[in-house]
Design a protein around this motif. Structure first.
Motif, short mmCIF file in Angstrom:
data_model
loop_
_atom_site.label_atom_id
_atom_site.label_comp_id
_atom_site.label_asym_id
_atom_site.label_seq_id
_atom_site.Cartn_x
_atom_site.Cartn_y
_atom_site.Cartn_z
N PHE A 169 43.55 -7.34 121.97
CA PHE A 169 43.61 -7.64 120.69
C PHE A 169 44.84 -6.04 120.83
CE2 PHE A 169 40.03 -10.03 119.45
CZ PHE A 169 40.95 -11.29 118.68
N ALA A 170 44.54 -5.42 120.87
CA ALA A 170 44.74 -4.49 121.25
C ALA A 170 46.60 -4.50 121.83
CB ALA A 170 44.42 -3.08 121.81
N SER A 171 46.96 -5.32 123.01
CA SER A 171 47.67 -5.51 123.90
C SER A 171 48.60 -6.34 122.85
CB SER A 171 47.45 -6.66 124.50
OG SER A 171 46.32 -5.12 125.61
N TYR A 172 48.11 -6.95 121.60
CA TYR A 172 48.71 -7.67 120.70
C TYR A 172 49.23 -6.79 120.18
CZ TYR A 172 47.99 -12.34 122.89
OH TYR A 172 47.74 -13.98 123.33
N GLY A 173 48.93 -5.32 119.42
CA GLY A 173 49.64 -5.20 118.36
C GLY A 173 48.84 -5.49 117.10
N MET A 174 47.33 -6.34 116.98
CA MET A 174 46.56 -7.14 115.92
C MET A 174 45.83 -6.08 115.58
SD MET A 174 45.16 -10.64 115.89
CE MET A 174 44.05 -11.57 114.60
N SER A 175 45.01 -6.12 114.31
CA SER A 175 43.68 -5.68 113.50
C SER A 175 43.15 -6.53 113.76
CB SER A 175 44.07 -4.69 112.57
OG SER A 175 44.79 -3.54 113.43
N PRO A 176 41.36 -7.18 114.24
CA PRO A 176 40.94 -7.78 113.88
C PRO A 176 40.20 -7.85 113.04
CG PRO A 176 40.38 -7.12 116.08
CD PRO A 176 41.60 -6.16 115.40
N GLY A 223 31.86 1.26 118.70
CA GLY A 223 33.16 2.70 119.57
C GLY A 223 34.13 1.29 120.14
N TYR A 224 33.60 0.64 120.95
CA TYR A 224 35.12 -0.13 121.69
C TYR A 224 36.03 -0.47 120.82
CZ TYR A 224 32.05 -0.79 125.67
OH TYR A 224 31.71 -0.35 126.81
N MET A 225 36.08 -0.90 119.15
CA MET A 225 37.13 -1.11 118.14
C MET A 225 37.76 0.01 117.70
SD MET A 225 35.59 -4.18 115.64
CE MET A 225 36.40 -4.75 114.74
N LYS A 226 36.99 1.34 117.82
CA LYS A 226 37.43 2.69 117.17
C LYS A 226 38.62 3.01 118.45
CE LYS A 226 35.40 6.22 115.85
NZ LYS A 226 34.74 7.30 115.71
N GLU A 227 37.86 3.07 119.41
CA GLU A 227 38.43 2.88 120.68
C GLU A 227 40.23 2.43 121.17
OE1 GLU A 227 38.43 3.59 125.70
OE2 GLU A 227 36.44 3.21 124.64
N TYR A 228 40.19 0.88 121.08
CA TYR A 228 41.23 -0.28 121.38
C TYR A 228 42.04 -0.70 120.27
CZ TYR A 228 39.18 -0.38 126.24
OH TYR A 228 38.56 -0.02 127.13
N ASN A 229 40.80 -0.52 118.62
CA ASN A 229 41.73 -1.06 118.04
C ASN A 229 42.45 -0.37 116.37
OD1 ASN A 229 39.04 -3.61 118.76
ND2 ASN A 229 41.44 -4.01 119.11
N LYS A 230 41.19 0.81 116.50
CA LYS A 230 41.57 1.96 115.64
C LYS A 230 40.87 1.11 114.36
CE LYS A 230 46.43 3.52 116.57
NZ LYS A 230 47.45 3.57 116.76
N LEU A 231 39.61 0.81 114.01
CA LEU A 231 38.67 0.31 113.61
C LEU A 231 38.91 1.34 112.25
CD1 LEU A 231 35.84 -1.75 112.69
CD2 LEU A 231 34.80 -0.12 113.60
N ASP A 232 38.62 0.56 110.78
CA ASP A 232 39.17 1.09 109.69
C ASP A 232 37.94 0.87 109.30
OD1 ASP A 232 42.14 1.09 109.44
OD2 ASP A 232 42.08 -0.09 109.85
N GLN A 233 36.53 -0.03 108.80
CA GLN A 233 36.02 0.47 108.28
C GLN A 233 34.65 -0.96 108.90
OE1 GLN A 233 37.52 -3.60 105.09
NE2 GLN A 233 36.73 -1.46 104.36
N ILE A 234 33.74 -0.62 108.42
CA ILE A 234 32.64 -1.93 108.50
C ILE A 234 32.06 -1.86 106.94
CG2 ILE A 234 30.03 -1.86 109.61
CD1 ILE A 234 30.29 0.83 111.34
N ILE A 235 31.92 -3.71 107.20
CA ILE A 235 31.52 -4.54 105.76
C ILE A 235 30.04 -4.80 105.81
CG2 ILE A 235 32.60 -6.27 104.47
CD1 ILE A 235 34.80 -5.57 104.94
N ASP A 236 28.97 -4.57 105.52
CA ASP A 236 27.85 -5.10 105.83
C ASP A 236 27.44 -6.57 104.62
OD1 ASP A 236 25.39 -5.01 105.44
OD2 ASP A 236 24.64 -3.62 104.57
#
Length: 384
Positions: A169-176, A223-236
């Protein structure tokens, strides 16, 4: 005597309608996914073959309309009421999100499409699923191509899979926007007993409405989403079925679709979550699950359907109107596509041959290569 016979006939008619509706709903989902994937495949395969950077975007847009079709089928046609509580104001179509939810039934993910359709992005939406589901004809192939996360529940294997998956996803430039079920399985008698045993062994509280979450996968994905995808939020997300529960996919055939489904949303900016320490992050998740248990206990007593979600009545009315238009458009598109395919299958020998060859090719690709692997090999990644 006549009255008794009339009541008996009415019950039989209601049963026929219920089963008929369930079979129609199930078949419409199955055949629309199967025929849609095969018939529309030239559109997105050409996009990848021509090395277009928008190839994945084209495919994700197509499959997002099928997600909307599913929502339209159970909301518009079957009248399922979706109640969304909590605070949805932080949800966005553009944010990178990790969504964690209790796994009450095996179909929670299907019903969560309704939340995504309103407040987030169906095109960016991805789900973590059991690896066995990737080979379901039609739906499984589509989920492969959509880059859903299929896990084998063996950490030695899944760890590398997660890293490759999120880095793509990081390669695509997409935020999943990834839906993860930390409990690992749906809430049934067997899993409930295992959760109780786990609680006894670890001196934890026994839960009645949720299972104890598995923290290793959750902390690693964060951890991996922070590293690769610039994780913005966690939705519970807490899901509740106050009137009836549809536990498995096969139960769809009976037509016993839940009349009301309640989603309780809590959004956490990633800066407010202790992500720098895995032990503290695991404790954070466990704390959220304790609160989830208490929330469900209270909900099933009072059954609050207020639907307060942080937005004004005017804002909710506008969102509902726009969503209904989108769902109806998706229903019309997919119903028209399926009807056209059926007519062509009946009338055109050439079309039947093409579909049969398409099915065979899809089966071989799914079994020996995987559409996710195939499309990644054809993709052109934007310059980062």
């Amino acid at each position: 005597m006549d009255r008794i016979m009339d009541e008996s006939m009415l019950k039989k008619w209601q049963m026929v309608r219920k089963w008929g509706g369930g079979i129609l709903f199930t078949m419409s989902l199955f055949f629309s996914a199967l025929l849609g994937f095969v018939v529309l495949s030239p559109v997105y395969i050409i996009g990848f073959a021509l090395r277009l950077q928008c190839g994945q975007w084209i495919y994700d847009t197509i499959i997002s309309t099928w997600f909307a079709f599913a929502v339209g089928a159970y909301e518009v046609i079957y009248g399922v009421r979706i109640v969304i509580q909590g605070d949805v104001r932080a949800m966005s179509k553009d944010k990178c999100s990790l969504i964690v939810m209790n796994h009450r039934t095996r179909l929670d993910w299907l019903f969560y499409f309704a939340v995504q359709a309103r407040y987030s992005s169906l095109r960016r939406f991805k789900i973590s699923l059991k690896n066995e589901l990737r080979h379901i004809p039609g739906a499984g192939w589509a989920m492969q191509a959509a880059k859903f996360l299929f896990l084998k529940r063996r950490w030695s294997v899944d760890r590398d899979k997660i890293v490759d998956y999120l880095s793509t996803f990081a390669s695509y430039g997409m935020s999943p926007q990834l839906l993860l079920f930390p409990e690992g399985t749906d809430f049934q008698q067997v899993s409930r007993q295992r959760s109780r045993q786990y609680a006894e062994q670890n001196e934890l509280s026994d839960y009645s409405h949720v299972l104890h979450p598995r923290t290793l996968g959750f902390t690693s994905v964060v951890g991996y989403m922070k590293e690769y995808n610039k994780l913005d939020q966690i939705i519970d997300v807490t899901v509740a079925y106050p009137e009836n529960v549809l536990q498995t996919e096969t139960a769809l055939i009976t037509g016993d679709i839940p009349r009301v489904i309640v989603f309780i949303i809590n959004c956490f900016d990633i800066d407010t979550v202790p992500t720098e320490n895995e032990a503290r992050l695991a404790q954070w998740l466990e704390h959220r699950w304790r609160l989830k248990e208490e929330t469900l206990k209270e909900f099933y007593v009072y059954k609050d359907y207020s639907g307060e979600n942080g937005l004004t009545a005017e804002q909710n009315l506008e969102i509902e109107r726009d969503t209904k238009l989108y769902l109806v458009a998706a229903l019309v598109f997919w119903a028209g596509l399926c009807l056209s395919c059926v007519c062509l299958l009946l009338l055109s020998h050439v079309f039947r041959v093409c579909v049969l060859w398409g099915l065979l090719i899809c089966l071989l690709v799914s079994s020996f290569v995987g559409f996710d692997t195939l499309f990644n090999s054809l993709a052109v990644f934007p310059d980062m």
